[in-house]
Design a protein around this motif. Structure first.
Motif, PDB file in Angstrom:
ATOM      1  N   THR A   1       0.809  -1.219   0.000  1.00  0.00           N
ATOM      2  CA  THR A   1       0.000   0.000   0.000  1.00  0.00           C
ATOM      3  C   THR A   1       0.842   1.269   0.000  1.00  0.00           C
ATOM      4  O   THR A   1       0.458   2.269  -0.611  1.00  0.00           O
ATOM      5  CB  THR A   1      -0.948   0.027   1.224  1.00  0.00           C
ATOM      6  OG1 THR A   1      -0.185  -0.170   2.417  1.00  0.00           O
ATOM      7  CG2 THR A   1      -1.999  -1.061   1.112  1.00  0.00           C
TER       8      THR A   1
ATOM      9  N   GLU B   1      -5.613   2.224   1.864  1.00  0.00           N
ATOM     10  CA  GLU B   1      -5.462   1.200   2.884  1.00  0.00           C
ATOM     11  C   GLU B   1      -5.925  -0.148   2.340  1.00  0.00           C
ATOM     12  O   GLU B   1      -6.784  -0.224   1.461  1.00  0.00           O
ATOM     13  CB  GLU B   1      -6.269   1.552   4.132  1.00  0.00           C
ATOM     14  CG  GLU B   1      -7.763   1.662   3.910  1.00  0.00           C
ATOM     15  CD  GLU B   1      -8.512   1.916   5.202  1.00  0.00           C
ATOM     16  OE1 GLU B   1      -8.061   1.418   6.252  1.00  0.00           O
ATOM     17  OE2 GLU B   1      -9.552   2.600   5.163  1.00  0.00           O
ATOM     18  N   LYS B   2      -5.328  -1.186   2.880  1.00  0.00           N
ATOM     19  CA  LYS B   2      -5.689  -2.537   2.487  1.00  0.00           C
ATOM     20  C   LYS B   2      -6.760  -3.041   3.438  1.00  0.00           C
ATOM     21  O   LYS B   2      -6.562  -3.061   4.655  1.00  0.00           O
ATOM     22  CB  LYS B   2      -4.453  -3.444   2.543  1.00  0.00           C
ATOM     23  CG  LYS B   2      -4.558  -4.703   1.723  1.00  0.00           C
ATOM     24  CD  LYS B   2      -3.208  -5.372   1.582  1.00  0.00           C
ATOM     25  CE  LYS B   2      -3.287  -6.570   0.638  1.00  0.00           C
ATOM     26  NZ  LYS B   2      -1.953  -7.191   0.439  1.00  0.00           N
ATOM     27  N   VAL B   3      -7.903  -3.429   2.885  1.00  0.00           N
ATOM     28  CA  VAL B   3      -9.021  -3.858   3.722  1.00  0.00           C
ATOM     29  C   VAL B   3      -9.165  -5.376   3.760  1.00  0.00           C
ATOM     30  O   VAL B   3      -9.926  -5.908   4.558  1.00  0.00           O
ATOM     31  CB  VAL B   3     -10.332  -3.215   3.243  1.00  0.00           C
ATOM     32  CG1 VAL B   3     -10.272  -1.705   3.426  1.00  0.00           C
ATOM     33  CG2 VAL B   3     -10.619  -3.555   1.785  1.00  0.00           C
TER      34      VAL B   3
ATOM     35  N   GLY C   1      -8.265  -6.643  -1.329  1.00  0.00           N
ATOM     36  CA  GLY C   1      -9.057  -5.429  -1.473  1.00  0.00           C
ATOM     37  C   GLY C   1      -8.381  -4.184  -0.927  1.00  0.00           C
ATOM     38  O   GLY C   1      -7.648  -4.236   0.059  1.00  0.00           O
TER      39      GLY C   1
ATOM     40  N   ARG D   1      -8.954   0.314  -0.346  1.00  0.00           N
ATOM     41  CA  ARG D   1      -9.876   1.437  -0.297  1.00  0.00           C
ATOM     42  C   ARG D   1      -9.043   2.708  -0.249  1.00  0.00           C
ATOM     43  O   ARG D   1      -8.044   2.774   0.484  1.00  0.00           O
ATOM     44  CB  ARG D   1     -10.771   1.347   0.945  1.00  0.00           C
ATOM     45  CG  ARG D   1     -11.758   2.514   1.096  1.00  0.00           C
ATOM     46  CD  ARG D   1     -12.725   2.228   2.229  1.00  0.00           C
ATOM     47  NE  ARG D   1     -12.005   1.955   3.472  1.00  0.00           N
ATOM     48  CZ  ARG D   1     -12.485   1.189   4.450  1.00  0.00           C
ATOM     49  NH1 ARG D   1     -13.658   0.607   4.323  1.00  0.00           N
ATOM     50  NH2 ARG D   1     -11.782   1.009   5.565  1.00  0.00           N
TER      51      ARG D   1
ATOM     52  N   THR E   1      -8.588   7.257  -1.544  1.00  0.00           N
ATOM     53  CA  THR E   1      -9.100   8.547  -1.986  1.00  0.00           C
ATOM     54  C   THR E   1      -8.083   9.183  -2.919  1.00  0.00           C
ATOM     55  O   THR E   1      -6.886   9.223  -2.612  1.00  0.00           O
ATOM     56  CB  THR E   1      -9.350   9.484  -0.788  1.00  0.00           C
ATOM     57  OG1 THR E   1     -10.267   8.856   0.115  1.00  0.00           O
ATOM     58  CG2 THR E   1      -9.935  10.802  -1.249  1.00  0.00           C
TER      59      THR E   1
ATOM     60  N   SER F   1     -13.556   8.819  -3.945  1.00  0.00           N
ATOM     61  CA  SER F   1     -13.378   7.803  -2.918  1.00  0.00           C
ATOM     62  C   SER F   1     -13.890   6.493  -3.493  1.00  0.00           C
ATOM     63  O   SER F   1     -15.001   6.448  -4.038  1.00  0.00           O
ATOM     64  CB  SER F   1     -14.165   8.165  -1.649  1.00  0.00           C
ATOM     65  OG  SER F   1     -13.661   9.363  -1.087  1.00  0.00           O
ATOM     66  N   GLY F   2     -13.085   5.464  -3.411  1.00  0.00           N
ATOM     67  CA  GLY F   2     -13.510   4.215  -4.023  1.00  0.00           C
ATOM     68  C   GLY F   2     -12.780   3.002  -3.509  1.00  0.00           C
ATOM     69  O   GLY F   2     -12.018   3.074  -2.529  1.00  0.00           O
ATOM     70  N   THR F   3     -13.013   1.906  -4.180  1.00  0.00           N
ATOM     71  CA  THR F   3     -12.417   0.629  -3.792  1.00  0.00           C
ATOM     72  C   THR F   3     -11.811  -0.049  -5.014  1.00  0.00           C
ATOM     73  O   THR F   3     -12.169   0.247  -6.156  1.00  0.00           O
ATOM     74  CB  THR F   3     -13.465  -0.311  -3.173  1.00  0.00           C
ATOM     75  OG1 THR F   3     -14.511  -0.545  -4.141  1.00  0.00           O
ATOM     76  CG2 THR F   3     -14.071   0.307  -1.918  1.00  0.00           C
TER      77      THR F   3
ATOM     78  N   GLY G   1     -11.833  -1.644 -10.161  1.00  0.00           N
ATOM     79  CA  GLY G   1     -12.054  -0.568  -9.211  1.00  0.00           C
ATOM     80  C   GLY G   1     -13.190   0.342  -9.611  1.00  0.00           C
ATOM     81  O   GLY G   1     -13.578   0.406 -10.787  1.00  0.00           O
TER      82      GLY G   1
ATOM     83  N   GLY H   1     -15.007   4.362  -8.281  1.00  0.00           N
ATOM     84  CA  GLY H   1     -14.935   5.478  -7.363  1.00  0.00           C
ATOM     85  C   GLY H   1     -16.017   6.488  -7.653  1.00  0.00           C
ATOM     86  O   GLY H   1     -16.469   6.629  -8.790  1.00  0.00           O
TER      87      GLY H   1
END
Length: 222
Positions: free
Chosen positions: A35, A49-51, A55, A57, A59, A72-74, A90, A92
């Protein structure tokens, strides 16, 4: 071609590219899952950040034409085939600016210790972004991709050793600068000593400058 109510047709972006990185494939693969490296490489990325194991997440702040937006997205990795290939998907949302969704297939080939990264991406946009036109969207996307891979390659090839070498180089530069200041001050003293005949004359001052320089460089490198 997708349709966004109130904004007309949304251009589908398609892009392919290739970049060569002076690092083994396993190291490049690991970097795609780091990350910190990704955050430093993605243009406009302010948070990432790694969720989960696959995955992310984040900005991103960006500007396309006259449209500025914070998205803001994933993103999620799939079709993992370490360290050869993967797919990243992805999406956003940027408020009134619209939304973006994209999928990219990435392949890593190793040749002579270097890694060749090839990618093929497709994306859709909606909202105000759809009004800027396909050509501008395509140009911006390519510029961001180029910027990403330049930063990514630099970050990957930097590594711990590279950072250590940079630190040594900077330390040496600072030492040389310090020696230069000492030499400048000593030069003034030498001129005065030459006239006054103090402290053994210019030869003694010159010797002191050399010794000071050697000491500074030695301890800086250490």
């Amino acid at each position: 071609m997708p349709f966004a109510p109130g904004y007309g047709y949304v251009p589908r972006m398609e892009m392919t590219g290739e970049v060569k990185i002076d690092a083994p494939r396993t190291k490049v693969w690991a970097a795609f899952n780091d990350t910190e490296i990704l955050k430093e490489s993605i243009p406009g990325c302010v948070a990432l950040e790694k969720v989960s194991d696959t995955g992310f997440r984040g900005t991103v702040e960006t500007k396309v034409g006259m449209v500025r937006a914070t998205f803001s997205g994933t993103a999620a990795l799939s079709k993992l085939n370490p360290p050869i290939s993967f797919t990243v998907t992805g999406e956003g949302a940027g408020g009134a600016a619209g939304s973006v969704s994209a999928t990219a297939d990435v392949q890593l080939h190793e040749e002579g210790g270097r890694t060749i990264v090839r990618y093929a991406a497709k994306g859709d946009v909606s909202g105000k972004l759809a009004q800027v036109g396909a050509r501008l969207l395509d140009t911006t996307a390519r510029q961001m991709a180029d910027s990403f891979f330049v930063r990514f390659a630099e970050r990957v090839t930097e590594g711990p050793l590279g950072r250590a070498e940079d630190a040594v180089e900077q330390a040496v530069e600072e030492a040389v600068h310090a020696v230069g200041e000492v030499a400048h001050e000593a030069e003034e003293e030498v001129e005065g000593a030459a006239v006054r005949g103090f402290l053994g004359g210019p030869m003694m001052w010159g010797l002191l400058v050399i010794v000071a320089g050697v000491i500074i460089l030695w301890f800086t490198r250490g």
